[in-house]
Write a protein that holds these residues in place. Structure first.
Motif, PDB file in Angstrom:
ATOM      1  N   HIS A   1       0.803  -1.224   0.000  1.00 36.14           N
ATOM      2  CA  HIS A   1       0.000   0.000   0.000  1.00 36.14           C
ATOM      3  C   HIS A   1       0.835   1.272   0.000  1.00 36.14           C
ATOM      4  O   HIS A   1       0.276   2.367  -0.074  1.00 36.14           O
ATOM      5  CB  HIS A   1      -0.951   0.007   1.207  1.00 36.14           C
ATOM      6  N   GLY A   2       2.138   1.135   0.116  1.00 34.72           N
ATOM      7  CA  GLY A   2       2.996   2.308   0.188  1.00 34.72           C
ATOM      8  C   GLY A   2       2.846   3.002   1.531  1.00 34.72           C
ATOM      9  O   GLY A   2       1.877   2.790   2.254  1.00 34.72           O
ATOM     10  N   THR A   3       3.833   3.773   1.865  1.00 36.68           N
ATOM     11  CA  THR A   3       3.804   4.511   3.119  1.00 36.68           C
ATOM     12  C   THR A   3       4.764   5.681   3.019  1.00 36.68           C
ATOM     13  O   THR A   3       5.717   5.634   2.250  1.00 36.68           O
ATOM     14  CB  THR A   3       4.171   3.595   4.310  1.00 36.68           C
ATOM     15  N   GLY A   4       4.492   6.696   3.803  1.00 34.11           N
ATOM     16  CA  GLY A   4       5.397   7.829   3.837  1.00 34.11           C
ATOM     17  C   GLY A   4       6.623   7.501   4.684  1.00 34.11           C
ATOM     18  O   GLY A   4       6.604   6.554   5.475  1.00 34.11           O
ATOM     19  N   PRO A   5       7.670   8.275   4.521  1.00 33.71           N
ATOM     20  CA  PRO A   5       8.898   8.013   5.280  1.00 33.71           C
ATOM     21  C   PRO A   5       8.685   8.031   6.796  1.00 33.71           C
ATOM     22  O   PRO A   5       9.238   7.191   7.505  1.00 33.71           O
ATOM     23  CB  PRO A   5       9.843   9.136   4.849  1.00 33.71           C
ATOM     24  N   ALA A   6       7.878   8.949   7.284  1.00 35.62           N
ATOM     25  CA  ALA A   6       7.668   9.031   8.736  1.00 35.62           C
ATOM     26  C   ALA A   6       6.972   7.776   9.252  1.00 35.62           C
ATOM     27  O   ALA A   6       7.337   7.250  10.311  1.00 35.62           O
ATOM     28  CB  ALA A   6       6.842  10.271   9.089  1.00 35.62           C
ATOM     29  N   HIS A   7       5.990   7.281   8.522  1.00 36.15           N
ATOM     30  CA  HIS A   7       5.287   6.063   8.937  1.00 36.15           C
ATOM     31  C   HIS A   7       6.203   4.852   8.853  1.00 36.15           C
ATOM     32  O   HIS A   7       6.155   3.966   9.713  1.00 36.15           O
ATOM     33  CB  HIS A   7       4.034   5.843   8.103  1.00 36.15           C
ATOM     34  N   ALA A   8       7.022   4.803   7.810  1.00 36.12           N
ATOM     35  CA  ALA A   8       7.952   3.677   7.664  1.00 36.12           C
ATOM     36  C   ALA A   8       8.951   3.655   8.814  1.00 36.12           C
ATOM     37  O   ALA A   8       9.194   2.598   9.408  1.00 36.12           O
ATOM     38  CB  ALA A   8       8.684   3.766   6.324  1.00 36.12           C
ATOM     39  N   VAL A   9       9.499   4.805   9.154  1.00 36.60           N
ATOM     40  CA  VAL A   9      10.453   4.879  10.262  1.00 36.60           C
ATOM     41  C   VAL A   9       9.780   4.477  11.563  1.00 36.60           C
ATOM     42  O   VAL A   9      10.333   3.715  12.362  1.00 36.60           O
ATOM     43  CB  VAL A   9      11.071   6.291  10.364  1.00 36.60           C
ATOM     44  N   ARG A  10       8.565   4.957  11.781  1.00 31.18           N
ATOM     45  CA  ARG A  10       7.822   4.613  13.003  1.00 31.18           C
ATOM     46  C   ARG A  10       7.614   3.110  13.104  1.00 31.18           C
ATOM     47  O   ARG A  10       7.896   2.495  14.132  1.00 31.18           O
ATOM     48  CB  ARG A  10       6.479   5.336  13.014  1.00 31.18           C
TER      49      ARG A  10
END
Length: 125
Positions: free
Chosen positions: A93-102
């Protein structure tokens, strides 16, 4: 390695107890949870039992080296499954960098740490 297992145990136990005792609070304060769907106290409590079980297994493993390997292996089934689910959803689904890091910091890293303990104990067995 005992302090690491104990720290991971406390983290999992805290999360599990919070999910069981106060699912609405847990839903509102854990970053990213509200993005996964509507509040469902039964579902949150079900998953809380998984975290509680994992925390107990890691806690006992931190106290008893003789049975640590199988307990860490069992705990890793839930933790790694949970982490792989998050990684798969990020990929699909893809994710933004902040969500991926979290997700990597709060879910993937704590899931891999007990496995590292298991592998270390296996190589020294």
């Amino acid at each position: 390695m005992r302090p690491l297992l104990l720290a991971l145990s406390v983290l999992q136990l805290f999360n599990g107890v919070l999910m069981l005792a106060a699912p609405r609070l847990w839903y509102g304060v854990i970053p990213g949870v509200t993005e996964t769907g509507p509040f469902n106290s039964h579902f949150i409590r079900d998953i809380g039992l998984g975290f509680l079980s994992t925390g107990c297994a890691l806690g006992i493993a931190s106290l008893y080296a003789a049975i640590a390997r199988p307990l860490v292996a069992v705990a890793s089934v839930f933790l790694l499954g949970h982490a792989l689910l998050h990684l798969a959803e990020m990929g699909l689904h893809g994710t933004g960098p902040a969500h991926a890091v979290r997700d990597i910091a709060l879910i993937v890293v704590p899931a891999v740490m007990p496995l590292a303990v298991f592998m270390r104990r296996t190589s020294h067995a």
